[in-house]
Design a protein around this motif. Structure first.
Motif, mmCIF file in Angstrom:
data_model
loop_
_atom_site.group_PDB
_atom_site.id
_atom_site.type_symbol
_atom_site.label_atom_id
_atom_site.label_comp_id
_atom_site.label_asym_id
_atom_site.label_seq_id
_atom_site.Cartn_x
_atom_site.Cartn_y
_atom_site.Cartn_z
ATOM 1 N N ASP A 143 110.614 11.930 149.912
ATOM 2 C CA ASP A 143 111.314 12.189 148.655
ATOM 3 C C ASP A 143 112.459 13.165 148.921
ATOM 4 N N GLY A 144 113.512 13.029 148.147
ATOM 5 C CA GLY A 144 114.657 13.917 148.278
ATOM 6 C C GLY A 144 115.155 14.321 146.903
ATOM 7 N N TYR A 145 116.391 13.912 146.595
ATOM 8 C CA TYR A 145 116.933 14.208 145.263
ATOM 9 C C TYR A 145 116.038 13.576 144.208
ATOM 10 N N ARG A 146 115.767 14.350 143.160
ATOM 11 C CA ARG A 146 114.847 13.903 142.109
ATOM 12 C C ARG A 146 115.473 14.159 140.752
ATOM 13 N N PRO A 147 115.873 13.109 140.031
ATOM 14 C CA PRO A 147 116.433 13.307 138.690
ATOM 15 C C PRO A 147 115.441 14.004 137.757
ATOM 16 N N ILE A 148 115.962 14.591 136.702
ATOM 17 C CA ILE A 148 115.095 15.294 135.754
ATOM 18 C C ILE A 148 114.027 14.369 135.180
ATOM 19 N N SER A 149 114.367 13.106 134.933
ATOM 20 C CA SER A 149 113.392 12.176 134.355
ATOM 21 C C SER A 149 112.197 11.983 135.281
ATOM 22 N N VAL A 150 112.439 11.937 136.586
ATOM 23 C CA VAL A 150 111.344 11.781 137.541
ATOM 24 C C VAL A 150 110.549 13.076 137.657
ATOM 25 N N GLN A 151 111.253 14.212 137.648
ATOM 26 C CA GLN A 151 110.555 15.507 137.666
ATOM 27 C C GLN A 151 109.650 15.636 136.450
ATOM 28 N N GLN A 152 110.131 15.176 135.296
ATOM 29 C CA GLN A 152 109.330 15.234 134.072
ATOM 30 C C GLN A 152 108.099 14.340 134.190
ATOM 31 N N ALA A 153 108.278 13.151 134.774
ATOM 32 C CA ALA A 153 107.156 12.231 134.939
ATOM 33 C C ALA A 153 106.098 12.823 135.863
ATOM 34 N N LEU A 154 106.530 13.464 136.952
ATOM 35 C CA LEU A 154 105.590 14.115 137.862
ATOM 36 C C LEU A 154 104.870 15.281 137.184
ATOM 37 N N PRO A 187 110.521 20.866 134.812
ATOM 38 C CA PRO A 187 111.849 20.244 134.779
ATOM 39 C C PRO A 187 112.864 21.183 134.145
ATOM 40 N N SER A 188 114.010 21.338 134.786
ATOM 41 C CA SER A 188 115.008 22.279 134.290
ATOM 42 C C SER A 188 116.416 21.773 134.561
ATOM 43 N N SER A 189 117.241 21.772 133.530
ATOM 44 C CA SER A 189 118.667 21.472 133.681
ATOM 45 C C SER A 189 119.494 22.747 133.561
ATOM 46 N N CYS A 240 124.172 27.302 147.992
ATOM 47 C CA CYS A 240 125.379 26.459 147.980
ATOM 48 C C CYS A 240 125.166 25.131 147.263
ATOM 49 N N TYR A 241 123.939 24.859 146.829
ATOM 50 C CA TYR A 241 123.646 23.625 146.087
ATOM 51 C C TYR A 241 123.047 23.958 144.725
ATOM 52 N N GLY A 242 123.695 23.482 143.687
ATOM 53 C CA GLY A 242 123.143 23.570 142.345
ATOM 54 C C GLY A 242 122.593 22.234 141.923
ATOM 55 N N GLY A 243 122.157 22.130 140.674
ATOM 56 C CA GLY A 243 121.593 20.880 140.175
ATOM 57 C C GLY A 243 122.652 19.815 140.017
ATOM 58 N N ILE A 244 122.245 18.568 140.236
ATOM 59 C CA ILE A 244 123.122 17.404 140.066
ATOM 60 C C ILE A 244 122.582 16.570 138.916
ATOM 61 N N LEU A 245 123.375 16.412 137.892
ATOM 62 C CA LEU A 245 122.963 15.647 136.714
ATOM 63 C C LEU A 245 123.789 14.378 136.616
ATOM 64 N N PHE A 246 123.102 13.262 136.396
ATOM 65 C CA PHE A 246 123.792 11.978 136.210
ATOM 66 C C PHE A 246 123.783 11.608 134.733
ATOM 67 N N HIS A 257 114.351 20.003 143.809
ATOM 68 C CA HIS A 257 114.727 18.630 144.155
ATOM 69 C C HIS A 257 115.948 18.151 143.381
ATOM 70 N N LEU A 258 116.235 18.739 142.241
ATOM 71 C CA LEU A 258 117.417 18.353 141.466
ATOM 72 C C LEU A 258 118.709 18.711 142.204
ATOM 73 N N THR A 259 118.635 19.628 143.151
ATOM 74 C CA THR A 259 119.827 20.072 143.875
ATOM 75 C C THR A 259 120.205 19.146 145.023
ATOM 76 N N GLY A 260 119.292 18.282 145.436
ATOM 77 C CA GLY A 260 119.528 17.494 146.645
ATOM 78 C C GLY A 260 119.344 18.305 147.907
#
Length: 230
Positions: free
Chosen positions: A82-93, A123-125, A224-230, A133-136
């Motif tokens: 597992d790597g980058y994890r969108p908020i929706s997947v983090q919420q499901a976990l 889960p946090s935005s 150097c990495y923040g959250g990535i939101l799609f 994981h949201l940061t990649g």
């Protein structure tokens, strides 16, 4: 470097998270990135809602994984789970693990949430405090050898004390099979640490680079990495 040296103790994390100086590195696919890297998106194979068929990570993380894979003995490779994890997947976990705890008899109180947050981040935005994981910049992985995945003494997402990275460092006497688990964990830890990753001490499979958790452990003034939101 001796890959079979003991996994060191980790200093307690500080309470204040460092700021994020986003460097805007892109996410890249790990599929076919390197012959020494296998991709097995475990949550996709489990059918978790929203899970991707690929594992994505920041470019700098992918580059360091390739470096780590080249440190492995001949015939061995990294397996990315597992790597980058969108908020929706983090919420499901998060929801899945909460239900597991409740089904085990936990009562919804501070103790239950402490146990939940030990293994699954809320889960946090929040741009000042994204989940790892949201940061990649967080990766879950293991090692495969000529005969398949190495045995680590606890399965991926085994949310128990057995999953603690140093678990087999601290038991005595140690049985031959347990020594094998310890040595496999040492190999993973040291090849990752050699190229700049830090480990989450409660999970042998989880490593960070560039995010706030990494910055805390390494003493960097900023991530150097923040959250990535799609």
């Amino acid at each position: 470097m001796t890959w079979n040296s003991s996994i060191p103790l980790q200093a307690p994390n500080q309470l204040l998270l460092p700021p994020i100086a986003e460097n805007h590195e892109p996410l890249v696919s790990l599929k076919q990135y390197s012959p020494q890297i296998e991709v097995y998106p475990v949550y996709y194979h489990e059918g978790l809602l929203g899970a991707m068929k690929d594992c994505l990570l920041r470019l700098g993380v992918a580059q360091r994984l390739k470096e780590a894979s080249l440190l492995l003995p001949a015939g061995f490779r990294l397996v990315i789970l597992d790597g980058y994890r969108p908020i929706s997947v983090q919420q499901a976990l998060y929801d899945r693990q909460k239900e597991r705890l409740l089904s085990q008899g936990w009562i919804e109180n501070d103790d239950m949430y402490a146990e939940l947050h030990r293994f699954v981040a809320r889960p946090s935005s929040d741009p000042a405090k994204p989940s790892r994981h949201l940061t990649g910049g967080a990766v879950d992985l293991t090692i495969a050898g000529p005969d398949g995945w190495l045995q680590m003494g606890a399965a991926f997402d085994d949310f128990s004390d057995l999953a603690c990275t140093r678990y087999f460092e601290e038991i005595s006497p140690i049985l031959p099979e347990e020594q094998k688990f310890r040595d496999h964990r040492r190999l993973l830890y040291h090849v990752m640490a050699q190229v700049g990753f830090t480990n989450y001490s409660d999970e042998w499979w989880h490593f960070d680079y560039g995010n706030q958790a990494w910055a805390v452990i390494t003493g960097n003034e900023a991530a150097c990495y923040g959250g990535i939101l799609f």
